[in-house]
Design an enzyme around this catalytic site. Structure first.
Site, PDB file in Angstrom:
ATOM      1  N   LEU A 182       0.802  -1.224   0.000  1.00 12.19           N
ATOM      2  CA  LEU A 182       0.000   0.000   0.000  1.00 12.19           C
ATOM      3  C   LEU A 182       0.836   1.276   0.000  1.00 12.19           C
ATOM      4  CD1 LEU A 182      -2.789  -1.211   2.442  1.00 12.19           C
ATOM      5  CD2 LEU A 182      -2.767  -1.273  -0.060  1.00 12.19           C
ATOM      6  N   CYS A 183       2.138   1.157  -0.236  1.00 11.06           N
ATOM      7  CA  CYS A 183       2.996   2.344  -0.329  1.00 11.06           C
ATOM      8  C   CYS A 183       2.848   3.002  -1.698  1.00 11.06           C
ATOM      9  CB  CYS A 183       4.462   1.964  -0.116  1.00 11.06           C
ATOM     10  SG  CYS A 183       4.883   1.656   1.590  1.00 11.06           S
ATOM     11  N   HIS A 184       2.956   4.320  -1.702  1.00 13.59           N
ATOM     12  CA  HIS A 184       2.901   5.082  -2.950  1.00 13.59           C
ATOM     13  C   HIS A 184       4.272   5.078  -3.628  1.00 13.59           C
ATOM     14  CE1 HIS A 184      -0.444   6.782  -0.624  1.00 13.59           C
ATOM     15  NE2 HIS A 184      -1.000   7.053  -1.784  1.00 13.59           N
TER      16      HIS A 184
ATOM     17  N   MET B 176       8.666   4.516   5.417  1.00 14.55           N
ATOM     18  CA  MET B 176       8.796   3.142   4.920  1.00 14.55           C
ATOM     19  C   MET B 176      10.021   2.993   4.023  1.00 14.55           C
ATOM     20  SD  MET B 176       6.585   1.560   6.561  1.00 14.55           S
ATOM     21  CE  MET B 176       7.036  -0.013   5.850  1.00 14.55           C
ATOM     22  N   GLU B 177      10.338   4.032   3.278  1.00 18.13           N
ATOM     23  CA  GLU B 177      11.527   3.992   2.419  1.00 18.13           C
ATOM     24  C   GLU B 177      12.795   3.925   3.267  1.00 18.13           C
ATOM     25  OE1 GLU B 177       8.181   4.858   0.010  1.00 18.13           O
ATOM     26  OE2 GLU B 177       8.781   5.753   1.909  1.00 18.13           O
TER      27      GLU B 177
ATOM     28  N   ASP C 211      23.462 -11.767   3.507  1.00 18.44           N
ATOM     29  CA  ASP C 211      23.621 -12.555   2.281  1.00 18.44           C
ATOM     30  C   ASP C 211      25.090 -12.711   1.899  1.00 18.44           C
ATOM     31  OD1 ASP C 211      22.768 -13.905  -0.163  1.00 18.44           O
ATOM     32  OD2 ASP C 211      23.398 -12.067  -1.178  1.00 18.44           O
TER      33      ASP C 211
END
Length: 159
Positions: A75-77, A113-114, A128
């Site tokens: 739901l992020c833009h 969120m970014e 990793d």
């Protein structure tokens, strides 16, 4: 308590309509940590890893992840980020790597969120690259440190 912005009256998830919001400068900072053995940390900091520069790779991965957050979090833009920085610091006293990300834009929605995605993916990239040497590394303490701009104003984590 504030309402959940991504849930409508029927309880359904939806993407928030930000079209009526004013554009403001928004910035967010986040951090994450990767715990590892002293030997693994020394291998990274001394440039002895056979895959190359772990910090440089993690930095680029974090920057790329911030730019693609909207593809990862449903739901992020999609955002036109104007700044993404990822800083990595070896904390030899605690055998950890501290990752701090900063994201900025002038827009209608925040960049928390970014910033969180950048720090998280940088941490995952370290894991990793080093998993062949140490599988029991621990990624943790991913959190928002600070955000500015927007309707909800300034937030800063207590030190």
């Amino acid at each position: 308590m504030s309402q959940l912005t991504h849930i409508n009256a029927a309880g359904e998830a939806h993407m928030v309509d930000v079209s009526a919001k004013a554009e403001t400068v928004r910035e967010a900072r986040a951090e994450a940590f990767v715990e590892m053995s002293a030997e693994t940390l020394a291998m990274i900091t001394e440039g002895r890893h056979h895959k190359g520069d772990v910090f440089a790779t993690a930095r680029i991965a974090g920057i790329q992840a911030a730019k693609r957050t909207w593809e990862l979090i449903p739901l992020c833009h999609p955002l036109l980020l104007t700044k993404v920085e990822v800083h990595l610091e070896a904390l030899t006293d605690s055998n950890r790597v501290r990752i701090e990300s900063v994201c900025r834009l002038t827009g209608k929605t925040g960049v928390e969120m970014e910033a969180l995605t950048a720090a998280s993916v940088a941490a995952l990239t370290i894991y990793d690259m080093c998993k062949a040497v140490q599988k029991d590394m621990v990624i943790g303490s991913v959190r928002l440190l600070e955000k500015t701009g927007g309707k909800s104003g300034h937030f800063k984590v207590d030190a």
